[in-house]
Scaffold this motif. Structure first.
Motif, PDB file in Angstrom:
ATOM      1  N   GLY A 198       0.817  -1.199   0.000  1.00 29.63           N
ATOM      2  CA  GLY A 198       0.000   0.000   0.000  1.00 29.63           C
ATOM      3  C   GLY A 198       0.855   1.253   0.000  1.00 29.63           C
ATOM      4  O   GLY A 198       1.777   1.405  -0.810  1.00 29.63           O
ATOM      5  N   ALA A 199       0.605   2.137   0.938  1.00 27.34           N
ATOM      6  CA  ALA A 199       1.324   3.418   1.000  1.00 27.34           C
ATOM      7  C   ALA A 199       2.810   3.240   1.290  1.00 27.34           C
ATOM      8  O   ALA A 199       3.598   4.169   1.073  1.00 27.34           O
ATOM      9  CB  ALA A 199       0.695   4.326   2.053  1.00 27.34           C
ATOM     10  N   LEU A 200       3.214   2.070   1.741  1.00 25.79           N
ATOM     11  CA  LEU A 200       4.629   1.835   2.022  1.00 25.79           C
ATOM     12  C   LEU A 200       5.483   1.812   0.751  1.00 25.79           C
ATOM     13  O   LEU A 200       6.711   1.825   0.846  1.00 25.79           O
ATOM     14  CB  LEU A 200       4.810   0.511   2.792  1.00 25.79           C
ATOM     15  CG  LEU A 200       4.309   0.502   4.242  1.00 25.79           C
ATOM     16  CD1 LEU A 200       4.455  -0.892   4.831  1.00 25.79           C
ATOM     17  CD2 LEU A 200       5.073   1.511   5.086  1.00 25.79           C
ATOM     18  N   LEU A 201       4.846   1.780  -0.413  1.00 23.31           N
ATOM     19  CA  LEU A 201       5.631   1.821  -1.655  1.00 23.31           C
ATOM     20  C   LEU A 201       6.397   3.138  -1.779  1.00 23.31           C
ATOM     21  O   LEU A 201       7.364   3.235  -2.550  1.00 23.31           O
ATOM     22  CB  LEU A 201       4.758   1.578  -2.880  1.00 23.31           C
ATOM     23  CG  LEU A 201       3.716   2.614  -3.327  1.00 23.31           C
ATOM     24  CD1 LEU A 201       4.328   3.763  -4.115  1.00 23.31           C
ATOM     25  CD2 LEU A 201       2.649   1.941  -4.172  1.00 23.31           C
TER      26      LEU A 201
ATOM     27  N   LEU B 256       9.562  -0.971  -5.025  1.00 22.94           N
ATOM     28  CA  LEU B 256       8.870  -2.210  -5.381  1.00 22.94           C
ATOM     29  C   LEU B 256       9.684  -3.083  -6.345  1.00 22.94           C
ATOM     30  O   LEU B 256       9.430  -4.273  -6.452  1.00 22.94           O
ATOM     31  CB  LEU B 256       7.524  -1.890  -6.051  1.00 22.94           C
ATOM     32  CG  LEU B 256       6.451  -1.187  -5.227  1.00 22.94           C
ATOM     33  CD1 LEU B 256       5.264  -0.853  -6.117  1.00 22.94           C
ATOM     34  CD2 LEU B 256       6.004  -2.048  -4.059  1.00 22.94           C
ATOM     35  N   GLN B 257      10.628  -2.484  -7.029  1.00 23.05           N
ATOM     36  CA  GLN B 257      11.327  -3.182  -8.113  1.00 23.05           C
ATOM     37  C   GLN B 257      12.166  -4.343  -7.582  1.00 23.05           C
ATOM     38  O   GLN B 257      13.037  -4.163  -6.733  1.00 23.05           O
ATOM     39  CB  GLN B 257      12.239  -2.197  -8.854  1.00 23.05           C
ATOM     40  CG  GLN B 257      12.950  -2.783 -10.061  1.00 23.05           C
ATOM     41  CD  GLN B 257      12.041  -2.984 -11.237  1.00 23.05           C
ATOM     42  OE1 GLN B 257      11.224  -3.908 -11.247  1.00 23.05           O
ATOM     43  NE2 GLN B 257      12.189  -2.136 -12.246  1.00 23.05           N
ATOM     44  N   PRO B 258      11.918  -5.575  -8.060  1.00 26.03           N
ATOM     45  CA  PRO B 258      12.790  -6.696  -7.700  1.00 26.03           C
ATOM     46  C   PRO B 258      14.186  -6.476  -8.273  1.00 26.03           C
ATOM     47  O   PRO B 258      14.360  -5.710  -9.230  1.00 26.03           O
ATOM     48  CB  PRO B 258      12.113  -7.911  -8.361  1.00 26.03           C
ATOM     49  CG  PRO B 258      10.705  -7.474  -8.646  1.00 26.03           C
ATOM     50  CD  PRO B 258      10.793  -6.007  -8.911  1.00 26.03           C
ATOM     51  N   PRO B 259      15.205  -7.131  -7.710  1.00 26.78           N
ATOM     52  CA  PRO B 259      16.565  -6.963  -8.240  1.00 26.78           C
ATOM     53  C   PRO B 259      16.670  -7.455  -9.679  1.00 26.78           C
ATOM     54  O   PRO B 259      15.886  -8.302 -10.128  1.00 26.78           O
ATOM     55  CB  PRO B 259      17.426  -7.799  -7.294  1.00 26.78           C
ATOM     56  CG  PRO B 259      16.480  -8.732  -6.624  1.00 26.78           C
ATOM     57  CD  PRO B 259      15.161  -8.038  -6.554  1.00 26.78           C
ATOM     58  N   GLN B 260      17.660  -6.931 -10.392  1.00 28.86           N
ATOM     59  CA  GLN B 260      17.832  -7.247 -11.806  1.00 28.86           C
ATOM     60  C   GLN B 260      17.969  -8.751 -12.047  1.00 28.86           C
ATOM     61  O   GLN B 260      17.375  -9.298 -12.977  1.00 28.86           O
ATOM     62  CB  GLN B 260      19.060  -6.513 -12.349  1.00 28.86           C
ATOM     63  CG  GLN B 260      19.300  -6.691 -13.843  1.00 28.86           C
ATOM     64  CD  GLN B 260      18.253  -5.991 -14.690  1.00 28.86           C
ATOM     65  OE1 GLN B 260      17.904  -4.856 -14.420  1.00 28.86           O
ATOM     66  NE2 GLN B 260      17.741  -6.668 -15.703  1.00 28.86           N
ATOM     67  N   TRP B 261      18.741  -9.448 -11.209  1.00 33.39           N
ATOM     68  CA  TRP B 261      18.947 -10.879 -11.441  1.00 33.39           C
ATOM     69  C   TRP B 261      17.645 -11.653 -11.338  1.00 33.39           C
ATOM     70  O   TRP B 261      17.418 -12.615 -12.086  1.00 33.39           O
ATOM     71  CB  TRP B 261      19.988 -11.449 -10.462  1.00 33.39           C
ATOM     72  CG  TRP B 261      19.535 -11.525  -9.026  1.00 33.39           C
ATOM     73  CD1 TRP B 261      19.728 -10.596  -8.052  1.00 33.39           C
ATOM     74  CD2 TRP B 261      18.811 -12.600  -8.413  1.00 33.39           C
ATOM     75  NE1 TRP B 261      19.161 -11.008  -6.864  1.00 33.39           N
ATOM     76  CE2 TRP B 261      18.606 -12.247  -7.048  1.00 33.39           C
ATOM     77  CE3 TRP B 261      18.314 -13.821  -8.873  1.00 33.39           C
ATOM     78  CZ2 TRP B 261      17.916 -13.062  -6.157  1.00 33.39           C
ATOM     79  CZ3 TRP B 261      17.631 -14.642  -7.979  1.00 33.39           C
ATOM     80  CH2 TRP B 261      17.439 -14.269  -6.646  1.00 33.39           C
ATOM     81  N   ARG B 262      16.766 -11.209 -10.432  1.00 39.02           N
ATOM     82  CA  ARG B 262      15.483 -11.904 -10.276  1.00 39.02           C
ATOM     83  C   ARG B 262      14.583 -11.662 -11.486  1.00 39.02           C
ATOM     84  O   ARG B 262      13.874 -12.572 -11.944  1.00 39.02           O
ATOM     85  CB  ARG B 262      14.798 -11.444  -8.988  1.00 39.02           C
ATOM     86  CG  ARG B 262      13.651 -12.343  -8.562  1.00 39.02           C
ATOM     87  CD  ARG B 262      13.028 -11.849  -7.264  1.00 39.02           C
ATOM     88  NE  ARG B 262      13.923 -12.004  -6.135  1.00 39.02           N
ATOM     89  CZ  ARG B 262      14.061 -13.130  -5.443  1.00 39.02           C
ATOM     90  NH1 ARG B 262      13.380 -14.201  -5.793  1.00 39.02           N
ATOM     91  NH2 ARG B 262      14.881 -13.172  -4.415  1.00 39.02           N
ATOM     92  N   ARG B 263      14.621 -10.462 -12.011  1.00 34.83           N
ATOM     93  CA  ARG B 263      13.823 -10.155 -13.203  1.00 34.83           C
ATOM     94  C   ARG B 263      14.326 -10.953 -14.400  1.00 34.83           C
ATOM     95  O   ARG B 263      13.537 -11.493 -15.191  1.00 34.83           O
ATOM     96  CB  ARG B 263      13.858  -8.649 -13.503  1.00 34.83           C
ATOM     97  CG  ARG B 263      13.366  -7.791 -12.339  1.00 34.83           C
ATOM     98  CD  ARG B 263      12.881  -6.426 -12.776  1.00 34.83           C
ATOM     99  NE  ARG B 263      13.828  -5.654 -13.521  1.00 34.83           N
ATOM    100  CZ  ARG B 263      14.787  -4.894 -12.992  1.00 34.83           C
ATOM    101  NH1 ARG B 263      14.950  -4.859 -11.671  1.00 34.83           N
ATOM    102  NH2 ARG B 263      15.587  -4.176 -13.743  1.00 34.83           N
TER     103      ARG B 263
END
Length: 285
Positions: A257-260, A265-272
């Motif tokens: 929610g507002a914690l963004l 929010l972006q996952p690390p590059q290796w995970r993507r």
């Protein structure tokens, strides 16, 4: 010589993506080799439109930049397009794959919204914006990959593009709010007891969380519709690879929610990269 120039321009587009849009750069690498240059041209064009707001401080210079691309596509460009490798590569892709110029012009028109701070009025307005940007890009990439199969995946492309666009807007929400931009439709804000100004003020965290959760939920709804559409043919699946990154962002946004605004929010590059590679192997959104 002409073929060498084409290869050089396409190589420059790939290099631009490597530096500025790693996810679509990887999508190119996971595509058939003979299609990479044209895909890179499309994605580099998209990147040029997306970054206009970052390069200007007032809408008018942004309008001028948008007009350059509009003139190029409508055949009234000023000067030689050879001086701009992205423009030259884009025209080559259009001619090679008979891409509809109107779709590209509509993408420019939709992106003009980014230059201003006007709010999205309704969910339909947002879906129209996403349809003419992210969804259109998936469909154009599908035409490059396989014009025969592209039409069969049009419904999936439409919904996947909306999901992808909403995920991207959630990632950029802290930046947009600092600028006074807001892409959550007023329709959603109103349902949570907010308006544009109260959301941007950032004080009512519970209601802001509710609005963010509803916005992310809309993205998840479209992702499910994309998955439920007709199966995506293997030939065009590489066009959908950037969209497979939407779900983790949407899920995390719903939880935070507002914690963004406090944690990215972006996952690390290796995970993507891993997620895209697995999706390319499994051919599933």
């Amino acid at each position: 010589m002409a073929e060498a120039n084409i290869a050089t321009n396409q190589g420059i587009c790939l290099a631009m993506l490597r530096d500025n849009d790693r996810d679509r750069y990887l999508a190119c690498l996971l595509s058939p080799e003979d299609k990479r240059g044209s895909l890179a041209a499309l994605y580099a064009f998209n990147a040029e439109l997306a970054r206009v707001r970052d390069l200007v401080h007032e809408p008018l210079p942004g309008e001028v930049r948008m007009q350059y691309w509009r003139d190029l596509l409508e055949g009234s460009a000023h000067g030689s397009t050879a001086a701009n490798p992205v423009a030259a590569a884009l025209l080559t892709a259009i001619e090679t794959h008979r891409l509809p110029r109107k779709t590209l012009v509509d993408m420019i028109e939709a992106r003009t919204f980014d230059l201003y701070d006007d709010p999205m009025e309704t969910r339909l307005t947002l879906e129209g914006y996403a349809g003419e940007t992210a969804s259109a890009l998936i469909q154009l990439a599908s035409l490059v990959l396989s014009p025969e199969e592209a039409a069969r995946s049009a419904d999936a492309a439409g919904h996947a593009g909306v999901a992808q666009a909403i995920a991207g807007l959630l990632l950029l929400m802290p930046l947009h709010c600092r600028r006074g931009q807001l892409y959550i439709p007023l329709q959603i804000l109103s349902a949570t007891g907010l308006d544009r100004d109260t959301f941007l003020a950032g004080e009512d965290r519970p209601r802001i969380s509710a609005a963010v959760e509803a916005f992310a939920g809309l993205g998840r709804d479209h992702l499910e519709k994309a998955r439920a559409a007709a199966p995506i043919a293997a030939a065009v699946f590489p066009a959908f690879l950037p969209a497979v990154l939407a779900e983790p962002v949407l899920l995390k946004a719903q939880r935070r929610g507002a914690l963004l605004f406090d944690r990215p929010l972006q996952p690390p590059q290796w995970r993507r990269q891993l997620r895209m590679a697995l999706a390319a192997f499994r051919r599933k959104l």
